[in-house]
Design an enzyme around this catalytic site. Structure first.
Site, PDB file in Angstrom:
ATOM      1  N   HIS A  55       0.935  -1.127  -0.045  1.00  0.00           N
ATOM      2  CA  HIS A  55      -0.098  -0.016  -0.027  1.00  0.00           C
ATOM      3  C   HIS A  55       0.966   1.310   0.099  1.00  0.00           C
ATOM      4  CE1 HIS A  55      -3.071   2.805   1.001  1.00  0.00           C
ATOM      5  NE2 HIS A  55      -3.930   1.865   0.695  1.00  0.00           N
ATOM      6  N   ASP A 110      -7.585  -5.569  -0.244  1.00  0.00           N
ATOM      7  CA  ASP A 110      -8.199  -6.684  -1.431  1.00  0.00           C
ATOM      8  C   ASP A 110      -7.769  -8.184  -0.919  1.00  0.00           C
ATOM      9  OD1 ASP A 110      -7.884  -4.657  -4.302  1.00  0.00           O
ATOM     10  OD2 ASP A 110      -9.395  -4.786  -2.809  1.00  0.00           O
TER      11      ASP A 110
HETATM   12  C1  SDX Z   1      -6.079  -0.741  -2.186  1.00  0.00           C
HETATM   13  O1  SDX Z   1      -4.506   4.185  -2.456  1.00  0.00           O
HETATM   14  C2  SDX Z   1      -5.548   3.643  -1.654  1.00  0.00           C
HETATM   15  O2  SDX Z   1      -5.961   4.136  -0.692  1.00  0.00           O
HETATM   16  C3  SDX Z   1      -6.017   2.222  -2.546  1.00  0.00           C
HETATM   17  C4  SDX Z   1      -6.934   1.528  -1.537  1.00  0.00           C
HETATM   18  C5  SDX Z   1      -8.322   2.245  -1.420  1.00  0.00           C
HETATM   19  O3  SDX Z   1      -8.950   2.060  -0.432  1.00  0.00           O
HETATM   20  O4  SDX Z   1      -8.540   3.101  -2.265  1.00  0.00           O
HETATM   21  O5  SDX Z   1      -6.556   1.378  -0.384  1.00  0.00           O
HETATM   22  C6  SDX Z   1      -7.173   0.065  -2.243  1.00  0.00           C
HETATM   23  O6  SDX Z   1      -5.381  -0.460  -1.098  1.00  0.00           O
HETATM   24  C7  SDX Z   1      -6.061  -1.898  -3.233  1.00  0.00           C
HETATM   25  C8  SDX Z   1      -4.639  -2.046  -3.536  1.00  0.00           C
HETATM   26  C9  SDX Z   1      -4.634  -3.068  -4.521  1.00  0.00           C
HETATM   27  N1  SDX Z   1      -3.253  -3.428  -5.364  1.00  0.00           N
HETATM   28  C10 SDX Z   1      -2.862  -4.551  -4.988  1.00  0.00           C
HETATM   29  O7  SDX Z   1      -2.840  -5.272  -4.216  1.00  0.00           O
HETATM   30  C11 SDX Z   1      -1.771  -4.518  -6.188  1.00  0.00           C
HETATM   31  C12 SDX Z   1      -0.264  -5.333  -5.485  1.00  0.00           C
HETATM   32  N2  SDX Z   1       0.058  -3.918  -4.852  1.00  0.00           N
HETATM   33  C13 SDX Z   1       1.171  -3.028  -5.408  1.00  0.00           C
HETATM   34  O8  SDX Z   1       0.933  -3.227  -6.871  1.00  0.00           O
HETATM   35  C14 SDX Z   1       1.511  -1.763  -4.517  1.00  0.00           C
HETATM   36  O9  SDX Z   1       1.677  -2.182  -3.256  1.00  0.00           O
HETATM   37  C15 SDX Z   1       0.523  -0.660  -4.690  1.00  0.00           C
HETATM   38  C16 SDX Z   1       0.191  -0.408  -5.840  1.00  0.00           C
HETATM   39  C17 SDX Z   1      -0.572  -0.859  -3.790  1.00  0.00           C
HETATM   40  C18 SDX Z   1       1.177   0.435  -4.019  1.00  0.00           C
HETATM   41  O10 SDX Z   1       2.295   0.773  -4.740  1.00  0.00           O
HETATM   42  P1  SDX Z   1       3.417   1.948  -4.661  1.00  0.00           P
HETATM   43  O11 SDX Z   1       3.066   2.628  -3.031  1.00  0.00           O
HETATM   44  O12 SDX Z   1       3.571   2.517  -5.713  1.00  0.00           O
HETATM   45  O13 SDX Z   1       4.861   1.117  -4.080  1.00  0.00           O
HETATM   46  P2  SDX Z   1       5.722   0.551  -5.346  1.00  0.00           P
HETATM   47  O14 SDX Z   1       5.286  -0.137  -6.376  1.00  0.00           O
HETATM   48  O15 SDX Z   1       6.473   1.948  -5.394  1.00  0.00           O
HETATM   49  O16 SDX Z   1       6.542  -0.414  -4.504  1.00  0.00           O
HETATM   50  C19 SDX Z   1       7.554  -0.131  -3.271  1.00  0.00           C
HETATM   51  C20 SDX Z   1       8.583  -1.255  -3.119  1.00  0.00           C
HETATM   52  C21 SDX Z   1       8.914  -1.808  -4.514  1.00  0.00           C
HETATM   53  O17 SDX Z   1       9.924  -2.606  -4.115  1.00  0.00           O
HETATM   54  P3  SDX Z   1      11.495  -1.706  -4.219  1.00  0.00           P
HETATM   55  O18 SDX Z   1      11.746  -1.573  -6.045  1.00  0.00           O
HETATM   56  O19 SDX Z   1      11.585  -0.792  -3.519  1.00  0.00           O
HETATM   57  O20 SDX Z   1      12.535  -2.862  -3.897  1.00  0.00           O
HETATM   58  O21 SDX Z   1       7.524  -2.281  -2.684  1.00  0.00           O
HETATM   59  C22 SDX Z   1       7.666  -3.451  -3.462  1.00  0.00           C
HETATM   60  C23 SDX Z   1       8.151  -2.913  -4.750  1.00  0.00           C
HETATM   61  O22 SDX Z   1       8.286  -4.002  -5.564  1.00  0.00           O
HETATM   62  N3  SDX Z   1       6.102  -4.060  -3.514  1.00  0.00           N
HETATM   63  C24 SDX Z   1       5.761  -5.004  -3.477  1.00  0.00           C
HETATM   64  C25 SDX Z   1       4.273  -4.992  -3.598  1.00  0.00           C
HETATM   65  N4  SDX Z   1       3.926  -3.827  -3.465  1.00  0.00           N
HETATM   66  C26 SDX Z   1       4.920  -2.950  -3.439  1.00  0.00           C
HETATM   67  N5  SDX Z   1       6.298  -6.215  -3.796  1.00  0.00           N
HETATM   68  C27 SDX Z   1       5.519  -7.299  -4.022  1.00  0.00           C
HETATM   69  N6  SDX Z   1       4.197  -7.463  -4.115  1.00  0.00           N
HETATM   70  C28 SDX Z   1       3.608  -6.326  -3.769  1.00  0.00           C
HETATM   71  N7  SDX Z   1       2.256  -6.465  -3.721  1.00  0.00           N
END
Ligand code: SDX
Length: 390
Positions: free
Chosen positions: A273, A327
């Site tokens: 998140h 989710d």
């Molecule tokens: C909701 O914003 C909200 O409030 C959303 C929500 C709402 O109520 O509206 O809360 C809804 O939370 C649903 C989110 C559903 N999406 C997913 O579950 C998809 C998987 N999650 C990721 O895509 C991600 O965590 C996000 C999109 C939710 C957040 O992404 P960010 O903040 O842009 O984080 P990032 O992609 O920059 O990642 C930061 C680091 C990275 O590693 P490094 O490059 O620093 O080494 O964390 C890692 C990412 O690779 N990472 C994950 C991960 N999420 C982040 N690694 C593995 N699996 C994951 N799910």
């Protein structure tokens, strides 16, 4: 200071402000919702989500979010009466749905229907409180009917009339499955709607506020937000979580799956998140709902698998603040309620429309059209090259 100096200063300032995805950059001031990402807390109008999930109803929570206070009994009764009276869809909208491809995604159907409402209520009297109230009631009332009706029509069934004797959640499940749900199923679903109603300036709410700032009609605002929520990085993950659990299959394959994701930098659906760096408080409540439901009515292998996956991800990625988000467990609850997985995100939208409408009203209250700047990375003064010479 010369013009050149001020241009350099401006560029330096822009470089200093630029954050991909506006991470950490306040885009609005709001008193609707509050998220404490470090401590895993969520409040709607200052009330903790745990309190609302335990004691409120979705319709009462809508009133709180949209009008900023908990309603009196008479206010709530009047609101319920209004919403009940606007649940039906114009036949032209139903006829339009009959032309949608049966294999189309329900989020695309919902976005089309939300926008189409604007054809029937196009007067943009944004300075008229009655117009605002009517739009709020219509969208809250009709979104569930749109989702349920498309689901029936894509199966070749006709739609079913909403039932005024059923509450908001119970009526949706009735329209969806063509049979009255148990009181327990209706209550569990109502809690799920409360948990998904608002979450400050997430991508779809930001989309709603940007669209609202142009003073377009509320139906276009909600259509923008629905389209934004549909993406798997935002609202579309709950459907993908179940596919992920199906793919993993058994507990002995969890470790290899997580290792593969970490090694190949694949996102694990339902985790992570932008704001929460601990377990999403909504995931905590949804997991408790799932556990209680499965203990009473018989479990699902997916729940045990989900628990093992959560432990494995925490071991490998907890240090990066990667924990379950809203989710991760919602799909398991919806699946147990007999809801098709491609309706999980439309249900997210049905709930979040309360937050979107609250933010729409707040944006109108002190509006300035969104128009950020950019950092130009292209070239200047290039010649136009004739096509024969390219
Ligand atoms: C909701 O914003 C909200 O409030 C959303 C929500 C709402 O109520 O509206 O809360 C809804 O939370 C649903 C989110 C559903 N999406 C997913 O579950 C998809 C998987 N999650 C990721 O895509 C991600 O965590 C996000 C999109 C939710 C957040 O992404 P960010 O903040 O842009 O984080 P990032 O992609 O920059 O990642 C930061 C680091 C990275 O590693 P490094 O490059 O620093 O080494 O964390 C890692 C990412 O690779 N990472 C994950 C991960 N999420 C982040 N690694 C593995 N699996 C994951 N799910």
């Amino acid at each position: 200071m010369t013009a050149g100096d001020s241009a350099t200063l401006q560029n330096d300032m822009q470089d200093a402000c630029f954050r991909p995805g506006l991470e950490g950059i306040p885009a609005v001031q709001s008193n609707i919702g509050h998220v404490d990402g470090q401590n895993g807390r969520l409040e709607y109008r200052g009330i903790p989500i745990e309190e609302l999930a335990d004691k409120s109803t979705f319709l009462e929570t809508c009133y709180l979010l949209i009008w900023g206070k908990l309603p009196t009994q008479s206010e709530l009764d009047a609101f319920k009466f209004e919403v009940n009276n606007h649940r039906r869809l114009k036949y032209r909208i139903r006829d339009m749905m009959k032309c949608f491809p049966a294999n189309g995604h329900p989020m695309d159907a919902l976005q089309s229907c939300a926008a189409a409402l604007g054809l029937f209520y196009s007067r943009r009297a944004l300075d008229d409180p009655e117009y605002i109230r009517a739009a709020v009631v219509r969208l809250l009332a009709k979104m569930p009917t749109m989702v349920a009706t498309f689901n029936l029509m894509r199966k070749g069934h006709d739609w079913v009339m909403p039932r005024d004797d059923l509450g908001y959640a119970g009526n949706f499940l009735y329209m969806l499955n063509e049979k009255e749900p148990s009181a327990e199923a209706a209550h569990i679903f109502d809690v799920c709607l409360i948990l998904h109603a608002e979450h400050t300036i997430n991508a779809s709410t930001f989309s709603a506020r940007v669209t609202a700032s142009t003073l377009t009609d509320p139906y276009g605002v909600i259509a923008s937000a629905v389209g934004t929520l549909a993406g798997p990085l935002h609202g579309g993950a709950n459907e993908e979580v179940l596919e992920m659990l199906e793919h993993i299959g058994t507990a002995d394959r969890v470790a290899a799956y997580v290792d593969d994701c970490v090694t190949n930098r694949k996102k694990i659906m339902g985790f992570g998140h932008r704001v929460y760096k601990v377990k999403d408080p909504r995931a905590v409540i949804l997991q408790k709902l799932a556990k209680e439901m499965f203990e009473k009515q018989g479990g699902t292998p997916h729940y045990e698998l989900a628990l093992k996956l959560e432990t494995a991800v925490e071991e490998r990625l907890g240090h990066k603040g990667i924990y379950p988000n809203v989710d991760f467990y919602s799909g398991l609850v919806y699946q147990h309620l007999g809801i098709p997985s491609d309706l999980f995100t439309p249900i997210f939208a049905m709930a979040r429309v309360a937050g979107w409408l609250a933010h729409w009203k707040e944006q109108l209250g002190e509006n300035r059209i969104f128009r950020p700047t950019q950092i130009y990375t292209g070239e200047h003064g290039l010649p136009y090259e004739e096509i024969a010479k390219r």
